[in-house]
Design a protein around this motif. Sequence first.
Motif, mmCIF file in Angstrom:
data_model
loop_
_atom_site.group_PDB
_atom_site.id
_atom_site.type_symbol
_atom_site.label_atom_id
_atom_site.label_comp_id
_atom_site.label_asym_id
_atom_site.label_seq_id
_atom_site.Cartn_x
_atom_site.Cartn_y
_atom_site.Cartn_z
ATOM 1 N N GLU A 1 0.661 4.199 -2.866
ATOM 2 C CA GLU A 1 0.292 5.505 -2.345
ATOM 3 C C GLU A 1 1.653 6.594 -2.770
ATOM 4 O O GLU A 1 1.305 7.740 -2.891
ATOM 5 N N TYR B 1 -8.096 1.944 -4.293
ATOM 6 C CA TYR B 1 -6.928 0.744 -4.977
ATOM 7 C C TYR B 1 -7.224 -0.357 -3.899
ATOM 8 O O TYR B 1 -7.491 -0.239 -2.752
ATOM 9 N N VAL C 1 -4.614 -3.971 -2.773
ATOM 10 C CA VAL C 1 -3.745 -5.176 -2.938
ATOM 11 C C VAL C 1 -4.048 -6.357 -1.955
ATOM 12 O O VAL C 1 -4.722 -6.203 -1.027
ATOM 13 N N MET D 1 -7.455 6.848 -2.762
ATOM 14 C CA MET D 1 -7.287 5.494 -2.522
ATOM 15 C C MET D 1 -7.998 4.504 -2.619
ATOM 16 O O MET D 1 -8.350 3.530 -2.080
ATOM 17 N N SER E 1 -2.825 -6.641 -7.390
ATOM 18 C CA SER E 1 -2.879 -5.483 -6.993
ATOM 19 C C SER E 1 -3.979 -5.052 -7.843
ATOM 20 O O SER E 1 -4.117 -5.375 -9.298
ATOM 21 N N GLU F 1 0.774 -1.381 -0.122
ATOM 22 C CA GLU F 1 0.079 -0.064 0.099
ATOM 23 C C GLU F 1 0.825 1.258 -0.114
ATOM 24 O O GLU F 1 0.723 2.182 -0.663
#
Length: 594
Positions: free
Chosen positions: A27, A41, A43, A39, A119, A23
Amino acid sequence: MSVDPITLEIVRGAVSSIILQMEGLVERTAMSPVIKEKMDYFVGIYDLKGRIVDAFLSTSGPKIVDPVIRVYPIEDMEPGDLYWYNDPHLSKGAIQHTGDMCFLSPVFHEEKPVGFAVSFGHFWDIGGSVAGSLSPKSSEIFHEGILVPPIRIMRKGELNREAYAVILNNSRFPEMLEGDTRALMAACRLAEDRLQELMDRYGQSQVLEAFDQIIERSIAEYRKFAREVIPEGEHHFFDYVDADPVDGEPRRVDVKFIHDGDRLVADLTGSGPQATGPVNFITSPGAFNLIMARHLSYMNPELPLNEGAVDFLDEVRTKPGTITYPSFPAPVGLRSHTVIRLMGCLGGIIAQSNGGRAPASSPVYVIYNLRTIGDGGKYLYFSEGIGSGQGARPHADGLNGIYFRDQRNYPVEFGEGEFPLRIERYAIRPDSAGPGYFRGGCGIIREVRIMVDCTLSTRMDNVRFPCFGIDGGMSGWPGRFTLNPGAPDEKDIPPASEGISVKSGDILRIETGGGGGWGDPFTRNPKDVQRDVLEGYVTQSAALSEYGVALSDNGREIDQSDTEAARNQSRPPRPDVDRGPHGQEWLNRLGVSS
């Protein structure tokens, strides 16, 4: 072979640490605001069977490995390979809309495949009919950007430059897309290195056995708790998505649970027909399990969000051609409208089954988009998500102005720096929360002065059918968009619109909806109501009409006699909520106050 408890916890903690490192990399290196600021996304670490060992899960998390291994058998994979896809229909809902692109790398240790690093992120633009790719007026999946089937984008560490160029060339912002994709690919590579280090230290067999134990214990915990929460018998609840953005008709979202012995089945086949517009949701079994798991983990915070959260129901029944399982080529870009209604239906079922011990309904987040073409044909695009009030809980008020789980609203400074606009107001929207013994969360007001001629698109739900309350709690207010409020040319903007012309200097006011209340508002502690008034969540008039609490002119004192008199009177319906032509049926079914 069983792993000792200490090693098991070390492995569990180590994998969680790998997730945090992935993460952090994303970022710090992604380029688009939707990933680095909002944010949006995800993983994760998966085992060889495609089961989740650890991840921050979204509805696109479950069974995300399966579409790749259906095309590329594990025995044909090699170290350095990396795979890419985003097709919602082809993946059977493993990815939920085209904007989310998934990357997957097999992890090898001692020349043996041992798992997968995954991801995905929501990309700023991947082509389609409009900048940003997702439009409320899309009527087929092809309007929503390039569709990438599972492909091997890297082989033995070498990038497939031809395929990569084709995908980048379909974006209006190829540099941003390249930055984001490279960030997500790098996160997978980082996880490979860390997992190999973990196995070097504790042994491959020990770590893989720990993975199995983590997953199997989690599944058993979820199975046991779900069957405690949902009593034996049949339980039913439904709600409506406000409208198909293309034909304007509402769509029913219907959930039934059958608990028979140890068998727990969810049935969504009573949901309405698929929409022409993009509010459809491809409800994979894993995604529905996860939606239910969010309620369970709220009730029992010890439950982990891994494979147990997506594999504890015995069956999830769906029907092709419905809004909860649309047929190709249905668009799905605004599927969150239906996801949030499913979440509300599950809350309703839990509340019915357990004496109201569930949160009230929460609205979907709100988005507006601004688009134009500047000098030299350069695209200007800005998309902002705005938080809404969340449903009240059985033990506390709802949260105010939340976007979506761990995703964030943009800071004011960022919005003003990214696009020619000025944020002139950002405030709590008083009275928007559903009244209750515990008050719902308030929505917010955001006023944006737009400094360039452009077009506007909007997306908002819970207007026609606002968020319901639980156990006597009342519904929250619906949201709305207004152009130039208070001016002679004031104009209401539809909640799901596209291509609205906006002139430089116009003001767009966004008012987001509130969450439903929990419990009878006339039983709320008058001191709590007074505090709400003083802090700006509730107006004095609403304190009297909605809560039966009379205050002095300055709000500093409670008039005890007038409060007692008000609470002994009957309460009239709330005139502010337009529930639409299906509203009465909806009210009767849910048993909420009007």
